[in-house]
Design a protein around this motif. Structure first.
Motif, short mmCIF file in Angstrom:
data_model
loop_
_atom_site.label_atom_id
_atom_site.label_comp_id
_atom_site.label_asym_id
_atom_site.label_seq_id
_atom_site.Cartn_x
_atom_site.Cartn_y
_atom_site.Cartn_z
N GLU A 1 -12.51 -5.21 35.78
CA GLU A 1 -12.07 -6.09 36.87
C GLU A 1 -10.88 -5.47 37.60
OE1 GLU A 1 -10.15 -10.50 37.21
OE2 GLU A 1 -11.85 -10.27 35.84
N ARG A 2 -9.96 -4.89 36.86
CA ARG A 2 -8.80 -4.22 37.47
C ARG A 2 -9.24 -3.08 38.38
NH1 ARG A 2 -6.37 -0.50 33.55
NH2 ARG A 2 -7.97 0.78 34.49
N ASP A 3 -10.29 -2.36 37.96
CA ASP A 3 -10.80 -1.24 38.75
C ASP A 3 -11.73 -1.70 39.87
OD1 ASP A 3 -9.43 0.50 37.11
OD2 ASP A 3 -11.18 1.01 35.88
N GLY A 4 -11.94 -3.01 40.00
CA GLY A 4 -12.81 -3.54 41.05
C GLY A 4 -14.28 -3.34 40.78
N MET A 5 -14.64 -3.14 39.53
CA MET A 5 -16.04 -2.94 39.17
C MET A 5 -16.76 -4.29 39.14
SD MET A 5 -16.64 0.19 38.85
CE MET A 5 -15.37 1.31 39.42
N PRO A 6 -17.95 -4.35 39.71
CA PRO A 6 -18.70 -5.61 39.72
C PRO A 6 -19.30 -5.91 38.35
CG PRO A 6 -20.04 -3.88 40.64
CD PRO A 6 -18.68 -3.27 40.37
N GLU A 7 -19.70 -7.16 38.19
CA GLU A 7 -20.45 -7.53 36.99
C GLU A 7 -21.75 -6.76 37.01
OE1 GLU A 7 -19.89 -9.71 34.34
OE2 GLU A 7 -17.83 -9.76 35.06
N LEU A 8 -22.21 -6.36 35.85
CA LEU A 8 -23.49 -5.67 35.76
C LEU A 8 -24.61 -6.68 35.54
CD1 LEU A 8 -22.39 -2.62 33.57
CD2 LEU A 8 -22.74 -2.71 36.04
N VAL A 9 -25.80 -6.28 35.92
CA VAL A 9 -26.97 -7.15 35.81
C VAL A 9 -27.89 -6.60 34.74
CG1 VAL A 9 -28.95 -8.11 37.05
CG2 VAL A 9 -26.77 -7.78 38.24
N GLY A 10 -28.34 -7.49 33.86
CA GLY A 10 -29.23 -7.13 32.76
C GLY A 10 -29.09 -8.20 31.69
N ASN A 11 -29.73 -8.00 30.56
CA ASN A 11 -29.56 -9.00 29.50
C ASN A 11 -28.17 -8.83 28.87
OD1 ASN A 11 -29.62 -7.23 27.21
ND2 ASN A 11 -31.85 -7.18 27.32
N ASP A 12 -27.73 -9.82 28.12
CA ASP A 12 -26.37 -9.83 27.60
C ASP A 12 -26.02 -8.59 26.78
OD1 ASP A 12 -25.89 -12.24 28.81
OD2 ASP A 12 -26.23 -13.44 27.00
N GLY A 13 -26.93 -8.17 25.90
CA GLY A 13 -26.67 -6.99 25.07
C GLY A 13 -26.56 -5.73 25.90
N ALA A 14 -27.45 -5.58 26.88
CA ALA A 14 -27.42 -4.39 27.73
C ALA A 14 -26.15 -4.38 28.57
CB ALA A 14 -28.66 -4.36 28.63
N VAL A 15 -25.76 -5.52 29.10
CA VAL A 15 -24.55 -5.59 29.93
C VAL A 15 -23.32 -5.24 29.10
CG1 VAL A 15 -23.02 -7.18 31.18
CG2 VAL A 15 -25.49 -7.18 31.64
N GLN A 16 -23.23 -5.79 27.91
CA GLN A 16 -22.08 -5.50 27.05
C GLN A 16 -21.99 -4.00 26.75
OE1 GLN A 16 -22.07 -7.74 23.41
NE2 GLN A 16 -19.98 -7.16 22.91
N TRP A 17 -23.11 -3.39 26.43
CA TRP A 17 -23.13 -1.96 26.12
C TRP A 17 -22.84 -1.14 27.37
CZ3 TRP A 17 -28.04 1.25 24.68
CH2 TRP A 17 -27.65 2.47 24.12
N ALA A 18 -23.43 -1.53 28.49
CA ALA A 18 -23.26 -0.78 29.73
C ALA A 18 -21.82 -0.84 30.24
CB ALA A 18 -24.22 -1.29 30.80
N VAL A 19 -21.13 -1.96 30.06
CA VAL A 19 -19.72 -2.05 30.46
C VAL A 19 -18.91 -1.02 29.68
CG1 VAL A 19 -17.64 -3.50 30.38
CG2 VAL A 19 -19.78 -4.44 31.27
N LEU A 20 -19.17 -0.91 28.39
CA LEU A 20 -18.49 0.08 27.55
C LEU A 20 -18.80 1.49 28.05
CD1 LEU A 20 -17.00 1.01 24.92
CD2 LEU A 20 -19.23 0.90 23.82
N ILE A 21 -20.07 1.77 28.30
CA ILE A 21 -20.48 3.10 28.77
C ILE A 21 -19.82 3.42 30.11
CG2 ILE A 21 -22.45 4.43 29.65
CD1 ILE A 21 -24.15 2.87 27.52
#
Length: 178
Positions: A63-83
Motif C-alpha cells: 500500500e505504501r508503494d502504491g501497489m494495487p490489490e491483486l486479483v485471484g483466489n485468497d491463497g494465490a493473492v497472499q503468495w503473490a503479494v509476498l512474491i
C-alpha cells in the motif's frame, strides 16, 4: 515391551509445549520427528500469528508503494503479494543500489509498470525470473498480467441455479485470472 508412543509433547522454539500425534510416522522415526519439530518449529498458533503479522506487513508495504490489490483466489493473492514485494525489493537492490539504474528510471520502469500488473497468477508464474530482468518483463507483461476484477455480487436472481460465492475465482481458471 512397551510400544513406542504415537503422541509426543513437543517443546517448540517459541517456548510453548504442544502434544502432537505422530502416528502417521513409522515407529522408528517418531522420536527424531519430535526432536526436529522441537528444534526447528514454533507451535502452530505462534506460526499462524507470525504469518498473519508478515502478511499485514507485506500488505502495508504494498500500500505504501502504491501497489494495487491483486486479483485471484485468497491463497494465490497472499503468495503473490509476498512474491511481488520480494521481487521489487531485490530488483531495487540489484538495479538502483548498484547504480545500474537511476532511481527515477526505477520509479517509472519498475514501480509504475508493476502497478499495472494485477493478476496474482502473473507474479506467481514469473517468480523465478532474475530480479534484474524485471524492467524488461514489466515492459511487455503479456495479456494475462492485467486481471479483471471480480464482478460485484448481483441482486438475487430469479433463476433456480445457485450462484457461485461472490468473488470466488479458481486459481486454475485462466479466463477469470486474466
Amino acid at each position: 515391551m512397551t510400544p513406542i508412543p504415537t503422541e509426543w509433547d513437543i517443546n517448540h522454539t517459541c517456548g510453548h509445549t504442544v502434544r502432537k500425534n505422530l502416528s502417521d510416522k513409522p515407529a522408528g522415526q517418531r522420536a527424531g520427528t519430535a526432536r526436529w519439530f522441537a528444534k526447528n518449529r514454533q507451535c502452530p498458533e505462534c506460526e499462524a500469528a507470525q504469518r498473519a503479522a508478515e502478511d499485514a506487513e507485506l500488505r502495508a508495504e504494498a500500500e505504501r508503494d502504491g501497489m494495487p490489490e491483486l486479483v485471484g483466489n485468497d491463497g494465490a493473492v497472499q503468495w503473490a503479494v509476498l512474491i511481488r514485494q520480494e521481487f521489487l525489493r531485490t530488483s531495487f537492490r540489484e538495479l538502483v543500489e548498484t547504480n545500474l539504474v537511476d532511481p527515477a528510471v526505477f520509479q517509472t520502469d519498475v514501480l509504475e509498470a508493476a502497478r499495472r500488473v494485477t493478476a496474482a497468477r502473473w507474479w506467481i508464474d514469473n517468480r523465478e525470473i532474475p530480479a534484474v530482468d524485471l524492467p524488461e518483463l514489466l515492459a511487455e507483461p503479456g495479456p494475462g498480467a492485467i486481471a479483471k476484477a471480480p464482478a460485484p455480487a448481483a441482486a438475487a436472481s430469479a433463476t433456480p441455479d445457485p450462484a457461485p460465492a461472490a468473488g470466488w475465482v479458481s486459481f486454475f481458471d485462466k479466463e477469470a485470472n486474466r
